[in-house]
Scaffold this active site. Sequence first.
Site, PDB file in Angstrom:
ATOM      1  N   PRO A   1       0.820  -1.208   0.000  1.00 35.45           N
ATOM      2  CA  PRO A   1       0.000   0.000   0.000  1.00 35.45           C
ATOM      3  C   PRO A   1       0.855   1.259   0.000  1.00 35.45           C
ATOM      4  CG  PRO A   1      -0.875  -1.599   1.546  1.00 35.45           C
ATOM      5  CD  PRO A   1       0.431  -2.153   1.053  1.00 35.45           C
ATOM      6  N   CYS A   2       0.436   2.267  -0.780  1.00 30.43           N
ATOM      7  CA  CYS A   2       1.332   3.374  -1.085  1.00 30.43           C
ATOM      8  C   CYS A   2       0.924   4.761  -0.594  1.00 30.43           C
ATOM      9  CB  CYS A   2       1.545   3.447  -2.602  1.00 30.43           C
ATOM     10  SG  CYS A   2       0.003   3.550  -3.542  1.00 30.43           S
ATOM     11  N   PRO A   3      -0.180   4.957   0.140  1.00 30.27           N
ATOM     12  CA  PRO A   3      -0.564   6.328   0.503  1.00 30.27           C
ATOM     13  C   PRO A   3       0.505   7.106   1.250  1.00 30.27           C
ATOM     14  CG  PRO A   3      -2.367   4.813   0.956  1.00 30.27           C
ATOM     15  CD  PRO A   3      -1.185   3.972   0.597  1.00 30.27           C
TER      16      PRO A   3
END
Length: 400
Positions: free
Chosen positions: A95-97
């Site tokens: 996940p990249c947020p």
Amino acid sequence: MKSPSIFSFFSGAGFLDLGFEMAGYPIAYVNEIHPPFLKTYKHARQILNIPEPQYGFYEGDISDLLDNNANSEIKSLIKDCKMGTDIIGFIGGPPCPDFSVGGKNRGRMGDNGKLSATYVTLICEQKPSFFLFENVKGLWKTKKHREFYEELKYQLHQSGYVTTERLINSLEYGVPQHRERIILIGFQRELLNDLGYKFGDITSLPEDLFPWKSHFKYPLNEVLSYPWPTTNPFNADSELPCPDGIPVELTVEYWFRKNDVLNHPNSSQYFQPRAGKTKFAKIDEGDDSKKSHKRLHRWRYSPTAAYGNNEVHLHPYKIRRISVAEALAIQSLPPEYELPLDISLTDAFKTIGNGVPYLASLGIAQTILDFLGVKTTCDLPLLNSSWQSTSCQKIEPILT
């Protein structure tokens, strides 16, 4: 050499996996923590008549796989898998947020940011033949995150991997979407030696050795130089001829028609505005200049498919947001691919936006095979469908 088998992590709805499957890799193991995403993964593959992974699904936190018992179990599965293939690959996009320019920017200290380190640690402990790591460009381009990225690479190099990386754009693979992502791929030095590559002590593949461009369909500089339309006054349910001089295969309208989105099982799934539609009608077709309420242009590619954090994408010529079916088309999924109707719209759009565009996944998977010198065959029915055989061919422009 037999087809490499894949252990997939952060699998989501499985767009990345589907690309590898269609290139001929068997999917052996799937990990996803969010139940609606895993439900979508299973549903889509049942619809596509794709067999379940050899070792099934693990619904849980990847961090738990570093626990001694789980770690030993993964190691045992890999050992068993190697009895049927020469090469094991790990693929995943943590996940990249926390690294996204438009996200919370917490970096390595964020809950999502820490998962990148967890994934790399798992790779270093299990030592698959190769790995793929996918993330947003902010991890690679932003100065304060780049240091963390380089530390991850150093850890991988110390564990015997030789790496190659590229900031790809999905447009290059024929996806109707301007989406940049950093792709880091690593191969065990022992595997490279077996393949006849002798590199000494280097930790990165020579620039021209890995054939990154071998499955590009459109050089990015050429794509961006075409005379794309900018904006047109919004006119509900209007007709607008396709302009000359553009590759129609990269347009939103082409993919809407190609996937028959109006008759797709997910065609009626879209968010309804809370405060009426007046605001929607005031935004020009193609005006994607603001963070939210971006109206797509039918004869242009879409901005990045990101549907969270109040980012709203509007239909080019209808007074509404885009539907689940239309979002799947923008991610270049085959028309047969569908989401279950009983998951929430929030989960549906989130898993679509999180996924690696299918054609990009397929192209990257094929590029790895080219480098390894592996020839595969795939008996999955989708590979022989009319969609698969014509998806990248030039066709005449479609007039609305």
